[in-house]
Every structure is written in C-alpha cells, then in structure tokens.
Design an enzyme around this catalytic site. Sequence first.
Site, PDB file in Angstrom:
ATOM      1  N   HIS A  39       0.817  -1.204   0.000  1.00 32.03           N
ATOM      2  CA  HIS A  39       0.000   0.000   0.000  1.00 32.03           C
ATOM      3  C   HIS A  39       0.858   1.264   0.000  1.00 32.03           C
ATOM      4  O   HIS A  39       1.574   1.532   0.960  1.00 32.03           O
ATOM      5  CB  HIS A  39      -0.919   0.024   1.221  1.00 32.03           C
ATOM      6  CG  HIS A  39      -2.059   0.965   1.091  1.00 32.03           C
ATOM      7  ND1 HIS A  39      -3.267   0.615   0.534  1.00 32.03           N
ATOM      8  CD2 HIS A  39      -2.177   2.263   1.430  1.00 32.03           C
ATOM      9  CE1 HIS A  39      -4.080   1.648   0.544  1.00 32.03           C
ATOM     10  NE2 HIS A  39      -3.434   2.669   1.081  1.00 32.03           N
ATOM     11  N   ASP A  41       0.265   5.468  -1.314  1.00 33.15           N
ATOM     12  CA  ASP A  41      -0.721   6.430  -1.831  1.00 33.15           C
ATOM     13  C   ASP A  41      -0.112   7.491  -2.740  1.00 33.15           C
ATOM     14  O   ASP A  41      -0.731   8.541  -2.950  1.00 33.15           O
ATOM     15  CB  ASP A  41      -1.423   7.125  -0.657  1.00 33.15           C
ATOM     16  CG  ASP A  41      -2.472   6.258   0.001  1.00 33.15           C
ATOM     17  OD1 ASP A  41      -3.515   6.031  -0.620  1.00 33.15           O
ATOM     18  OD2 ASP A  41      -2.255   5.808   1.142  1.00 33.15           O
ATOM     19  N   GLU A 146      -8.829   1.368  -3.115  1.00 37.90           N
ATOM     20  CA  GLU A 146      -8.925   1.443  -1.653  1.00 37.90           C
ATOM     21  C   GLU A 146     -10.298   1.926  -1.175  1.00 37.90           C
ATOM     22  O   GLU A 146     -10.406   2.941  -0.508  1.00 37.90           O
ATOM     23  CB  GLU A 146      -7.829   2.349  -1.083  1.00 37.90           C
ATOM     24  CG  GLU A 146      -7.699   2.203   0.419  1.00 37.90           C
ATOM     25  CD  GLU A 146      -6.758   3.202   1.058  1.00 37.90           C
ATOM     26  OE1 GLU A 146      -6.539   3.099   2.266  1.00 37.90           O
ATOM     27  OE2 GLU A 146      -6.244   4.085   0.353  1.00 37.90           O
ATOM     28  N   HIS A 173     -13.461   1.970   3.113  1.00 39.50           N
ATOM     29  CA  HIS A 173     -12.424   2.857   3.641  1.00 39.50           C
ATOM     30  C   HIS A 173     -12.888   3.287   5.034  1.00 39.50           C
ATOM     31  O   HIS A 173     -13.299   2.447   5.839  1.00 39.50           O
ATOM     32  CB  HIS A 173     -12.148   4.028   2.698  1.00 39.50           C
ATOM     33  CG  HIS A 173     -10.911   4.777   3.082  1.00 39.50           C
ATOM     34  ND1 HIS A 173     -10.961   6.029   3.651  1.00 39.50           N
ATOM     35  CD2 HIS A 173      -9.595   4.442   3.015  1.00 39.50           C
ATOM     36  CE1 HIS A 173      -9.726   6.432   3.923  1.00 39.50           C
ATOM     37  NE2 HIS A 173      -8.875   5.488   3.551  1.00 39.50           N
ATOM     38  N   HIS A 214      -9.260  -1.643   6.952  1.00 43.28           N
ATOM     39  CA  HIS A 214     -10.317  -0.630   7.110  1.00 43.28           C
ATOM     40  C   HIS A 214     -11.687  -1.203   7.470  1.00 43.28           C
ATOM     41  O   HIS A 214     -12.575  -0.436   7.837  1.00 43.28           O
ATOM     42  CB  HIS A 214     -10.473   0.229   5.845  1.00 43.28           C
ATOM     43  CG  HIS A 214      -9.432   1.282   5.688  1.00 43.28           C
ATOM     44  ND1 HIS A 214      -9.366   2.388   6.513  1.00 43.28           N
ATOM     45  CD2 HIS A 214      -8.409   1.404   4.808  1.00 43.28           C
ATOM     46  CE1 HIS A 214      -8.345   3.151   6.144  1.00 43.28           C
ATOM     47  NE2 HIS A 214      -7.741   2.579   5.123  1.00 43.28           N
ATOM     48  N   HIS A 235      -2.675  -2.954   4.634  1.00 50.03           N
ATOM     49  CA  HIS A 235      -1.929  -2.061   5.535  1.00 50.03           C
ATOM     50  C   HIS A 235      -2.630  -2.013   6.891  1.00 50.03           C
ATOM     51  O   HIS A 235      -3.461  -1.166   7.145  1.00 50.03           O
ATOM     52  CB  HIS A 235      -1.752  -0.667   4.932  1.00 50.03           C
ATOM     53  CG  HIS A 235      -3.006   0.061   4.559  1.00 50.03           C
ATOM     54  ND1 HIS A 235      -4.004  -0.496   3.797  1.00 50.03           N
ATOM     55  CD2 HIS A 235      -3.429   1.320   4.846  1.00 50.03           C
ATOM     56  CE1 HIS A 235      -4.978   0.385   3.629  1.00 50.03           C
ATOM     57  NE2 HIS A 235      -4.660   1.490   4.256  1.00 50.03           N
ATOM     58  N   ASP A 348       1.926   2.287   3.676  1.00 49.17           N
ATOM     59  CA  ASP A 348       1.030   3.451   3.643  1.00 49.17           C
ATOM     60  C   ASP A 348       1.806   4.739   3.405  1.00 49.17           C
ATOM     61  O   ASP A 348       1.357   5.830   3.788  1.00 49.17           O
ATOM     62  CB  ASP A 348       0.190   3.557   4.918  1.00 49.17           C
ATOM     63  CG  ASP A 348      -1.164   4.234   4.679  1.00 49.17           C
ATOM     64  OD1 ASP A 348      -1.439   4.638   3.540  1.00 49.17           O
ATOM     65  OD2 ASP A 348      -1.937   4.352   5.645  1.00 49.17           O
TER      66      ASP A 348
END
Length: 417
Positions: A39, A41, A146, A173, A214, A235, A348
């Site tokens: 993961h 971003d 995600e 999420h 999540h 993650h 992350d």
Amino acid sequence: MKAALLAAAALLAAAPAAAQDVAARVARVLKATPLIDGHNDWPEALREREGEARWTIDLRDLGARTPAYNTDIARLRRGKVGAQFWSVWVSPTLPGKEQVEQTLEQIDLVRSLPERYPETFALARTAADVRRAHAAGRIACLIGVEGGGQIDGSLSVLRSYAALGAGYLTLTHSLTIDWADSATDDPRHGGLTDFGRKVVLELNRLGMLVDLSHVSDKVMRDALAVTRAPVIFSHSGARALNDHPRNVSDDVLRLVARNGGVVMVDYAPPYVSDAYRRWSADSLAEKARLNSPPYNGLDIGQPDKAARDYATWLAAHPAPTVTLAQVADHIDHVAKVAGVDHVGLGSDFDGVGETLPQGLTDVSTYPALLAELMRRGWSDTDIAKLAGENVLRVMEAAERVKAQPAVSQRHRDHPGG
C-alpha cells in the site's frame, strides 16, 4: 584490565563487520525475491498536488528526490523495491459516480508510469508478471482500489477495474457503505450484506484480492467465511500491541492463517503506537475544544486565538516518538500468532501525512527494517517470505481460483453462491 580492553576492542571491531554481514544478507534476499509493498498512496498524492492536467501533460521528473513525497524513483531504487501496490484512493464522502470517475483517473495515472519510465516500471497483474519485472530490473506496478464505495454498488464497475489491471479491492475505507461496515464508522449492517458477499465472490472470480484493511471485525469474519481465495490486509497492524479498530485481533490473525492470507504491516503511527494513538485522540479533542464557541465566549469563535492556544498545548504535550523497532514488533507479533507465512509489508507511504516512524521516513528504508528483523533472529528464508514470497503465494492462489471454470461460470450466472 588488559583482557577487558582487548575484549571491548574486539567487540567494536566485530560490530561493523556484523552490520556489513546483515546488509549483505538483505541484499542477497532482495536480489532473489521482489520486495512488495501492499500500500502506497503516491498516485493520489500526485494527483492532489499536481492536478490531473499537469500529470497528463507536464508533471515534473519523478526520478529525482522529491521532498514533498515519501516516494520517488531514486529512493525506490535505494529501497530495493521490487513491486508496489499503488493505492488508487478517493474520498468516500464523494457521490458514487464521482468516486468512479476519480478512480479511473488514478488507474490511468498508475498505468502511465511504465509508459513514462519503461526502464524503471512495468505494469503487473499476476505473480508471474511481478517475477518477470523483478528479473528484468524493473519495479512492478500493481493497482489496489482502496474503498468499496469506489465501485458505486456495481459489479460491472468492479469488472471494469479488473480489466484495467486492478489487483485488489479494499472492501471499505473510513466510512460504512451500503454493503459493508467500516472499522472507523458506526456499523449499519452487522458485517457484510448479501451484496457484500457477492462482491467477495466476484473478486474471487476475477482473480482480484479481497483486502480487509479498514473493515469492521464482523466484515473481516464474514469475508473470511465466504471467500474461496486467500485474503490480504494491505496495511494493518496487530491489535494486541495497539488496540486500534484498524488493527487485526489475534483471533482474526488465526483465521487469516487458516485462510492462507497475509497481513501487511502498516507504518502509520496511530496504528503502530498505543501512546501515539492516545495522544492523537487527545490532540484532536483539544483542537475541537479550543475552536468551540463556549471556550471562546463568542458565537463565531476566535480562530487566531484558538491556533495560538493549540500551539501552546502542543508544546506542552509533544507527540510520542514512534520507531522502526515498534513496526518490527508488529511484524514479529503477526508472525508469532499467524505464522511467518502470513505477514508482509504495507507501509502506507504518502498516505499518513508528515509523521512517520523514526528510521522509516521514505521508500528507501525497507532494507533497514529487514536488517532489524535479521538482528532479532529472522532467517533469510523468513525475510524472503515477509518481503514478497507470501504475497506472491496469495496472488498465485487467487489466480488458481479464477482459473476454475465451473466456479467462474457459476459466479457469473449466480454470484450469490
């Protein structure tokens, strides 16, 4: 006295040699095994800061160090990264169709990386793709969507993402959606709805991974009960070390082991450190208090005064330090409870703001984390599993489920069972 001095000198001389040996071991492992992060971003961060037009037309060179991000090509190379699941995240507060549109824009962004930098990146969908890219000295680009809201309640949209190369879907999420409860929002369904179960089965049919970061505990259990393929947590940390709802309990870790899945450990300080999680909650509460009308004595508030008072509070209540060793503790715990075959890395990066654990500030630092685990007694074989072999095994298992013709046809005609 002389013997003690000689012994101390011998220890000092041995320390650099030991460090060199660990570094050489890490290098050997990562030459043979692609390091896969579950993961990152960076695509969303690029899109947000640079804008879609700049990305498609004249985005700056990504090869040099870019301080605004945790990620760039130079540091990916220093970190010996072999493959990256690039997260394509959009805000779950957006209307569904806007979520779909922005997801497609970010998928397009990820797919353009190998086009812009073919000597560095290669688009990948399967475990074999990842191994080929690694053997050729390229970084495999994988795609993770995600948030279940990003399919806008449509299996057709999900199938379109798969056709464009998406490798996993995170079922929620931060907000509960129409078919699944989030870990960080009020539950509405008591887990997965019937449609949520259909999503899991359709992911199986498409060969996409079911990502349970999540989601609520009940969604974790529901998905593990219905899936025909191993799952991932792209993650997440260990709840036994930090009781955050985003982390994974020991009971669920044992279910993941039985499922054959993998928990990829996050670096986000609120998920790593219990002290940081508590400080973060106190910090947010103090900011809210200082901005509330009763505190300011006025209906409209006093933002400048609130900002000064908050700065004073922060000076008196500094954030606890979070370290690489604490991330290693989470990895150790997952390996202890679920087994070393069921743990991976999910940093992350570029998704957690400016605060990261000391020693893990950007994508160049993976070897340092692996070296810490080696010093704790992890073997080269176990480090290889953590770095990438566990995730590759899960990907291969998902591909085998996809290849089952009877299952594939049944899911197409009757996705509920």
